[in-house]
Design an enzyme around this catalytic site. Sequence first.
Site, short mmCIF file in Angstrom:
data_model
loop_
_atom_site.label_atom_id
_atom_site.label_comp_id
_atom_site.label_asym_id
_atom_site.label_seq_id
_atom_site.Cartn_x
_atom_site.Cartn_y
_atom_site.Cartn_z
N GLY A 136 0.84 -1.19 0.00
CA GLY A 136 0.00 0.00 0.00
C GLY A 136 0.87 1.24 0.00
O GLY A 136 2.04 1.19 -0.41
N SER A 137 0.31 2.33 0.49
CA SER A 137 1.03 3.60 0.42
C SER A 137 2.13 3.68 1.49
O SER A 137 2.05 3.03 2.53
CB SER A 137 0.05 4.76 0.61
OG SER A 137 -0.59 4.62 1.85
N GLU A 197 5.65 -3.31 0.91
CA GLU A 197 5.68 -3.06 -0.54
C GLU A 197 4.94 -1.75 -0.75
O GLU A 197 3.71 -1.72 -0.73
CB GLU A 197 4.99 -4.21 -1.29
CG GLU A 197 5.65 -5.57 -1.09
CD GLU A 197 6.95 -5.71 -1.88
OE1 GLU A 197 7.17 -4.93 -2.83
OE2 GLU A 197 7.75 -6.59 -1.53
N LEU A 198 5.68 -0.67 -0.97
CA LEU A 198 5.06 0.67 -0.91
C LEU A 198 5.07 1.35 -2.28
O LEU A 198 5.21 0.70 -3.30
CB LEU A 198 5.76 1.49 0.17
CG LEU A 198 5.87 0.78 1.54
CD1 LEU A 198 6.64 1.60 2.55
CD2 LEU A 198 4.50 0.40 2.09
N CYS A 219 1.95 0.54 -8.94
CA CYS A 219 3.06 1.11 -8.16
C CYS A 219 4.30 1.32 -9.01
O CYS A 219 5.13 2.17 -8.71
CB CYS A 219 3.36 0.23 -6.96
SG CYS A 219 3.56 -1.48 -7.42
N GLU A 229 4.08 10.42 -5.57
CA GLU A 229 3.53 9.33 -6.36
C GLU A 229 2.21 9.80 -6.96
O GLU A 229 1.27 10.11 -6.24
CB GLU A 229 3.29 8.11 -5.47
CG GLU A 229 2.69 6.96 -6.24
CD GLU A 229 2.45 5.72 -5.38
OE1 GLU A 229 1.97 5.84 -4.24
OE2 GLU A 229 2.74 4.61 -5.88
P1 NAD Z 1 -3.45 2.42 1.11
O1 NAD Z 1 -2.15 2.57 1.81
O2 NAD Z 1 -4.44 3.51 1.23
O3 NAD Z 1 -4.21 1.09 1.65
C1 NAD Z 1 -3.61 -0.17 1.61
C2 NAD Z 1 -4.27 -1.06 2.66
O4 NAD Z 1 -4.01 -0.54 3.96
C3 NAD Z 1 -5.77 -1.17 2.54
O5 NAD Z 1 -6.19 -2.48 2.83
C4 NAD Z 1 -6.26 -0.20 3.61
O6 NAD Z 1 -7.57 -0.52 4.06
C5 NAD Z 1 -5.23 -0.46 4.69
N1 NAD Z 1 -5.07 0.62 5.68
C6 NAD Z 1 -5.48 1.91 5.59
N2 NAD Z 1 -5.13 2.57 6.73
C7 NAD Z 1 -4.50 1.67 7.53
C8 NAD Z 1 -3.89 1.76 8.82
N3 NAD Z 1 -3.88 2.89 9.52
N4 NAD Z 1 -3.31 0.65 9.31
C9 NAD Z 1 -3.28 -0.50 8.61
N5 NAD Z 1 -3.86 -0.64 7.39
C10 NAD Z 1 -4.46 0.44 6.86
O7 NAD Z 1 -3.12 2.08 -0.41
P2 NAD Z 1 -4.10 1.94 -1.66
O8 NAD Z 1 -4.64 3.29 -2.01
O9 NAD Z 1 -5.07 0.82 -1.44
O10 NAD Z 1 -3.07 1.44 -2.77
C11 NAD Z 1 -2.24 2.29 -3.46
C12 NAD Z 1 -0.84 2.31 -2.89
O11 NAD Z 1 -0.32 1.00 -2.87
C13 NAD Z 1 0.11 3.11 -3.76
O12 NAD Z 1 0.95 3.86 -2.94
C14 NAD Z 1 0.88 2.03 -4.50
O13 NAD Z 1 2.14 2.42 -4.96
C15 NAD Z 1 0.98 0.99 -3.46
N6 NAD Z 1 1.27 -0.31 -4.07
C16 NAD Z 1 2.53 -0.84 -3.93
C17 NAD Z 1 2.85 -2.05 -4.54
C18 NAD Z 1 4.21 -2.67 -4.40
O14 NAD Z 1 4.34 -3.86 -4.66
N7 NAD Z 1 5.24 -1.95 -4.01
C19 NAD Z 1 1.90 -2.70 -5.31
C20 NAD Z 1 0.64 -2.12 -5.45
C21 NAD Z 1 0.33 -0.93 -4.81
#
Ligand code: NAD
Length: 475
Positions: free
Chosen positions: A225-226, A245-246, A279, A373
């Site tokens: 995620g982010s 994985e960010l 990502c 990003e």
């Molecule tokens: P996000 O960080 O908003 O959410 C990811 C997950 O975290 C979701 O399941 C969300 O519900 C959960 N979450 C939200 N707040 C949380 C908290 N406080 N504690 C724990 N979990 C929490 O990301 P998104 O918008 O779903 O996805 C996009 C991001 O993911 C982009 O930054 C992208 O680059 C990244 N991403 C990285 C990879 C990689 O392999 N490096 C692959 C795909 C996406």
Amino acid sequence: MQMFFAGRWRDSASKIDITSPYDGRVVDTVPRGTPADITKAVDTLAQGAAVMRRMSAYDRSQILRKAADGLRARTEDLARTITAEEGKILAESRAEVARSAETLEVSAEEAKRVTGEMVPLDAAPGAAGKIGFTIRQPCGVVAAITPFNFPLNLVCHKVGPALAAGNAILIKPASNTPLSALRLVEVLLEAGVPETAIACVTGPGGELGAAISDEPRIRKISFTGSAAVGEMICRRAGLKRVTMELGGNGPVLILDDADLDLAARAIATGGYANAGQVCISAQRILTSTKIAGDFLDALKPRVAAITTGDPTAADIRMGPMVRQDEALRVGEWIKEAVSAGAELVSGGQVDQAICAPTILDRVDPQLRISREELFGPAVAITRCHNVREAIRIANDSPYGLAAGIFTRDLESAFRFVRDVDAGNLHVNWSTQWRVDLMPYGGLKHSGLGKEGPKYAVREMTEEKLVVLHLPVEAE
Ligand code: NAD
């Protein structure tokens, strides 16, 4: 759909609507899970972890192989679920299902290769007669927190290796896109994963994520995620193992001697697939000043050919972004760049959740569209005088996930490989390329640790050293 934990499918009085990003219709509902549900799920997963730890590698491998077949058999149904909840075009969703099956298949192979190594202890002074080797054991309960943009394959990248390594697994899918993950749980249960060893709790990331980070019986969190949320989890998780994985803001260098047609082809897919919500999207295009005009001539018609609209229609090549507010945000960043002097070559319009495929030229690399990003369907071109300047700009970012270069010159290619700080480096392709078996993960704020089943199995197991103290007998 219902969520699954403590051995059965469960509903709750409070529901979350899952809506189509394209037309806003409610596709389905899921329960709004609570922190108490996480605790209950982990109560059972702790028992499931003991079952998985005793299960043979052969059985774990067979289950994963069956699950891969199960995904393939449901390709159309799963692809339509992904498109309905996430918005990517059906062709991309079908490709995601195929990749998810591949991820489980490779995990099934890795289940058979969880090994340790011999350690030559008697090479140390005073250690004659000692024999050492390591063994790997599962972490126990692993939690997978996953993003919206690949709602099936990125779950498989955690569930596959976790089960391959003999762990129990808790899935917290993204709030916008939990349906594919729940369907995956159906497939895994059918394939023979013990009911105690898997759980999927749906609900808001903040509340459930905090409960997961605080839960002492979870030994390992694998998060995609982010960067902002990843950092929050790391701070809160304390002494747990984490894989992060960010995000990224993929730089692609295009030098004087590049094959411009190849580069344009790669950027026209790498910058806009899944509406730029990848990502490893190509985001910052660092072209040599000499060929920038020719490169744009090659790129423009390819980007103009990206039709937008209903992601289920066969003639559409790009669907909506995951939510309208995301499309509006991308539109704002584009406007901000234009008012700061960037040239809008094409696109820029936002209609509901659809953001037109956009090219910006002469972008100051200090602007938000270059520094942060973007996660949207636009590329920002910055003209550079030489490879050194391009490498400096590529590295001037908090992220380091993937980078690409187009050149026929070996020296420039190797300079790029040596000096650019990114986890995946592509020579003569853009940042957006991945096969599921490869080691994948970023440097800097792009993350910690690696995915790809072989590498994730390592991160989801712990190493123990065994020493045999043999008596040293005088001959
Ligand atoms: P996000 O960080 O908003 O959410 C990811 C997950 O975290 C979701 O399941 C969300 O519900 C959960 N979450 C939200 N707040 C949380 C908290 N406080 N504690 C724990 N979990 C929490 O990301 P998104 O918008 O779903 O996805 C996009 C991001 O993911 C982009 O930054 C992208 O680059 C990244 N991403 C990285 C990879 C990689 O392999 N490096 C692959 C795909 C996406």
